[in-house]
Design a protein around this motif. Structure first.
Motif, PDB file in Angstrom:
ATOM      1  N   LYS A   3       0.859  -1.185   0.000  1.00 57.83           N
ATOM      2  CA  LYS A   3       0.000   0.000   0.000  1.00 57.83           C
ATOM      3  C   LYS A   3       0.897   1.238   0.000  1.00 57.83           C
ATOM      4  N   PRO A   4       0.739   2.122  -0.969  1.00 55.94           N
ATOM      5  CA  PRO A   4       1.561   3.337  -0.984  1.00 55.94           C
ATOM      6  C   PRO A   4       1.191   4.263   0.176  1.00 55.94           C
ATOM      7  N   LEU A   5       2.191   4.774   0.853  1.00 53.11           N
ATOM      8  CA  LEU A   5       1.962   5.744   1.919  1.00 53.11           C
ATOM      9  C   LEU A   5       1.673   7.107   1.298  1.00 53.11           C
ATOM     10  N   LEU A   6       0.909   7.910   2.002  1.00 53.65           N
ATOM     11  CA  LEU A   6       0.700   9.287   1.561  1.00 53.65           C
ATOM     12  C   LEU A   6       1.924  10.105   1.951  1.00 53.65           C
ATOM     13  N   ALA A   7       2.592  10.623   0.972  1.00 53.58           N
ATOM     14  CA  ALA A   7       3.827  11.361   1.229  1.00 53.58           C
ATOM     15  C   ALA A   7       3.584  12.583   2.103  1.00 53.58           C
ATOM     16  N   SER A   8       2.408  13.186   2.008  1.00 59.43           N
ATOM     17  CA  SER A   8       2.127  14.368   2.840  1.00 59.43           C
ATOM     18  C   SER A   8       2.135  14.001   4.322  1.00 59.43           C
ATOM     19  N   GLU A   9       1.605  12.829   4.672  1.00 56.68           N
ATOM     20  CA  GLU A   9       1.617  12.389   6.075  1.00 56.68           C
ATOM     21  C   GLU A   9       3.023  12.000   6.517  1.00 56.68           C
ATOM     22  N   VAL A  10       3.742  11.303   5.656  1.00 62.35           N
ATOM     23  CA  VAL A  10       5.120  10.925   5.988  1.00 62.35           C
ATOM     24  C   VAL A  10       5.978  12.188   6.103  1.00 62.35           C
ATOM     25  N   GLY A  11       5.728  13.145   5.224  1.00 64.45           N
ATOM     26  CA  GLY A  11       6.486  14.393   5.256  1.00 64.45           C
ATOM     27  C   GLY A  11       6.357  15.129   6.584  1.00 64.45           C
ATOM     28  N   LYS A  12       5.169  15.083   7.195  1.00 66.23           N
ATOM     29  CA  LYS A  12       4.988  15.717   8.508  1.00 66.23           C
ATOM     30  C   LYS A  12       5.861  15.046   9.556  1.00 66.23           C
ATOM     31  N   LYS A  13       5.895  13.717   9.546  1.00 66.34           N
ATOM     32  CA  LYS A  13       6.740  12.985  10.502  1.00 66.34           C
ATOM     33  C   LYS A  13       8.214  13.279  10.247  1.00 66.34           C
ATOM     34  N   VAL A  14       8.582  13.344   8.986  1.00 68.17           N
ATOM     35  CA  VAL A  14       9.978  13.617   8.637  1.00 68.17           C
ATOM     36  C   VAL A  14      10.366  15.018   9.105  1.00 68.17           C
ATOM     37  N   GLU A  15       9.476  15.986   8.901  1.00 62.04           N
ATOM     38  CA  GLU A  15       9.774  17.363   9.322  1.00 62.04           C
ATOM     39  C   GLU A  15       9.909  17.480  10.842  1.00 62.04           C
ATOM     40  N   GLU A  16       9.156  16.676  11.572  1.00 61.08           N
ATOM     41  CA  GLU A  16       9.298  16.682  13.032  1.00 61.08           C
ATOM     42  C   GLU A  16      10.659  16.145  13.452  1.00 61.08           C
ATOM     43  N   GLY A  17      11.128  15.097  12.770  1.00 56.82           N
ATOM     44  CA  GLY A  17      12.398  14.471  13.134  1.00 56.82           C
ATOM     45  C   GLY A  17      13.617  15.114  12.512  1.00 56.82           C
ATOM     46  N   VAL A  18      13.450  15.634  11.302  1.00 50.24           N
ATOM     47  CA  VAL A  18      14.560  16.268  10.586  1.00 50.24           C
ATOM     48  C   VAL A  18      14.039  17.592  10.022  1.00 50.24           C
ATOM     49  N   PRO A  19      13.964  18.618  10.871  1.00 52.27           N
ATOM     50  CA  PRO A  19      13.386  19.905  10.432  1.00 52.27           C
ATOM     51  C   PRO A  19      14.125  20.486   9.213  1.00 52.27           C
ATOM     52  N   GLY A  20      13.332  21.035   8.310  1.00 51.70           N
ATOM     53  CA  GLY A  20      13.897  21.678   7.128  1.00 51.70           C
ATOM     54  C   GLY A  20      14.349  20.712   6.047  1.00 51.70           C
ATOM     55  N   SER A  21      13.951  19.467   6.136  1.00 59.15           N
ATOM     56  CA  SER A  21      14.438  18.479   5.172  1.00 59.15           C
ATOM     57  C   SER A  21      13.506  18.257   3.983  1.00 59.15           C
ATOM     58  N   VAL A  22      12.218  18.490   4.156  1.00 55.20           N
ATOM     59  CA  VAL A  22      11.248  18.173   3.104  1.00 55.20           C
ATOM     60  C   VAL A  22      11.147  19.322   2.105  1.00 55.20           C
ATOM     61  N   VAL A  23      11.243  18.987   0.848  1.00 54.15           N
ATOM     62  CA  VAL A  23      11.070  19.959  -0.230  1.00 54.15           C
ATOM     63  C   VAL A  23       9.602  20.012  -0.626  1.00 54.15           C
ATOM     64  N   ARG A  24       9.022  18.824  -0.880  1.00 49.51           N
ATOM     65  CA  ARG A  24       7.608  18.748  -1.208  1.00 49.51           C
ATOM     66  C   ARG A  24       7.146  17.298  -1.126  1.00 49.51           C
ATOM     67  N   ALA A  25       5.827  17.145  -1.113  1.00 48.76           N
ATOM     68  CA  ALA A  25       5.220  15.814  -1.074  1.00 48.76           C
ATOM     69  C   ALA A  25       4.075  15.789  -2.064  1.00 48.76           C
ATOM     70  N   GLN A  26       4.000  14.702  -2.810  1.00 52.07           N
ATOM     71  CA  GLN A  26       2.915  14.570  -3.785  1.00 52.07           C
ATOM     72  C   GLN A  26       2.622  13.090  -3.967  1.00 52.07           C
ATOM     73  N   GLY A  27       1.388  12.691  -3.731  1.00 51.14           N
ATOM     74  CA  GLY A  27       1.004  11.282  -3.879  1.00 51.14           C
ATOM     75  C   GLY A  27       1.819  10.408  -2.946  1.00 51.14           C
ATOM     76  N   ASP A  28       2.539   9.453  -3.517  1.00 54.56           N
ATOM     77  CA  ASP A  28       3.379   8.575  -2.706  1.00 54.56           C
ATOM     78  C   ASP A  28       4.853   8.953  -2.789  1.00 54.56           C
ATOM     79  N   THR A  29       5.126  10.176  -3.240  1.00 59.49           N
ATOM     80  CA  THR A  29       6.511  10.609  -3.451  1.00 59.49           C
ATOM     81  C   THR A  29       6.860  11.797  -2.563  1.00 59.49           C
ATOM     82  N   LEU A  30       8.011  11.650  -1.899  1.00 58.93           N
ATOM     83  CA  LEU A  30       8.513  12.684  -1.000  1.00 58.93           C
ATOM     84  C   LEU A  30       9.869  13.156  -1.504  1.00 58.93           C
ATOM     85  N   TRP A  31      10.017  14.452  -1.734  1.00 58.86           N
ATOM     86  CA  TRP A  31      11.294  15.042  -2.134  1.00 58.86           C
ATOM     87  C   TRP A  31      11.934  15.662  -0.905  1.00 58.86           C
TER      88      TRP A  31
END
Length: 148
Positions: A3-31
Motif C-alpha cells: 500500500k503506498p503511503l501518503l507522502a504528505s503524512e510521511v512528510g509531517k513525521k519527517v519534518e518533526e524528526g529532521v526539520p527543514g528536510s522536506v522539499v515537497r510531497a505529492q502522492g506517494d513521493t517525497l522530495w
C-alpha cells in the motif's frame, strides 16, 4: 501488493524528526534536500510505524537542468511503500550522500547510478564502476554523453 503511503503524512513525521528536510510531497513521493538525505533515510527506516527497512531500488534520472535520484522503499512489516527523491544540480560532479550505512543493499545500486549517470555518492565505501570498465569515457545514460 504494498500500500503506498501518503507522502504528505510521511512528510509531517519527517519534518518533526529532521526539520527543514522536506522539499515537497505529492502522492506517494517525497522530495527531500540532498544534504539531509542520510538523516531522513535513517528516520524512515527506524521510526515505529514507518519501518521502511527494505530498499527495493535506486535509480537516476537526467533532466539536463538537474539529476534526480529515486529511492523505492518498502516496509515488509507493514506492507507499505514510499518513493523518496532528491534533486542535485550541476553536471560536473553531482553528489548526494551514500545510504549504504542505512541499507547495505544500496551498495551496488549506487555504483550502477554512478557508472551510468555520473552521480557521486559521498561516503560510499567502494564507489567505482560496476557495468562499464575503468577508463570508459563518461557515463552512458547521461543526456550529454559523447555529445548526444
Amino acid at each position: 501488493m504494498t500500500k503506498p503511503l501518503l507522502a504528505s503524512e510521511v512528510g509531517k513525521k519527517v519534518e518533526e524528526g529532521v526539520p527543514g528536510s522536506v522539499v515537497r510531497a505529492q502522492g506517494d513521493t517525497l522530495w527531500v534536500h540532498p544534504e539531509r538525505l542520510l538523516e531522513v533515510c535513517r528516520l524512515l527506516k527506524e521510526t515505529p510505524g514507518l519501518e521502511l527497512t527494505y530498499l527495493v531500488a535506486i535509480t537516476g534520472v537526467d533532466y539536463i537542468e538537474y539529476f534526480e535520484v529515486v529511492y523505492h522503499l518498502v516496509s515488509i512489516r507493514h506492507n507499505h511503500s514510499l518513493v523518496l527523491k532528491v534533486q542535485v544540480y550541476g553536471r560536473d560532479e553531482p553528489t548526494v550522500p551514500s545510504v549504504v550505512s542505512v541499507w547495505q543493499g544500496a551498495d551496488y545500486q549506487e555504483r550502477e547510478v554512478y557508472d551510468l549517470m555520473g552521480v557521486r555518492f559521498a561516503g560510499h565505501p567502494n564507489l567505482k564502476r560496476i557495468l562499464t570498465w575503468e577508463g570508459f569515457p563518461g557515463h552512458p545514460l547521461r543526456k550529454d554523453h559523447l555529445g548526444a
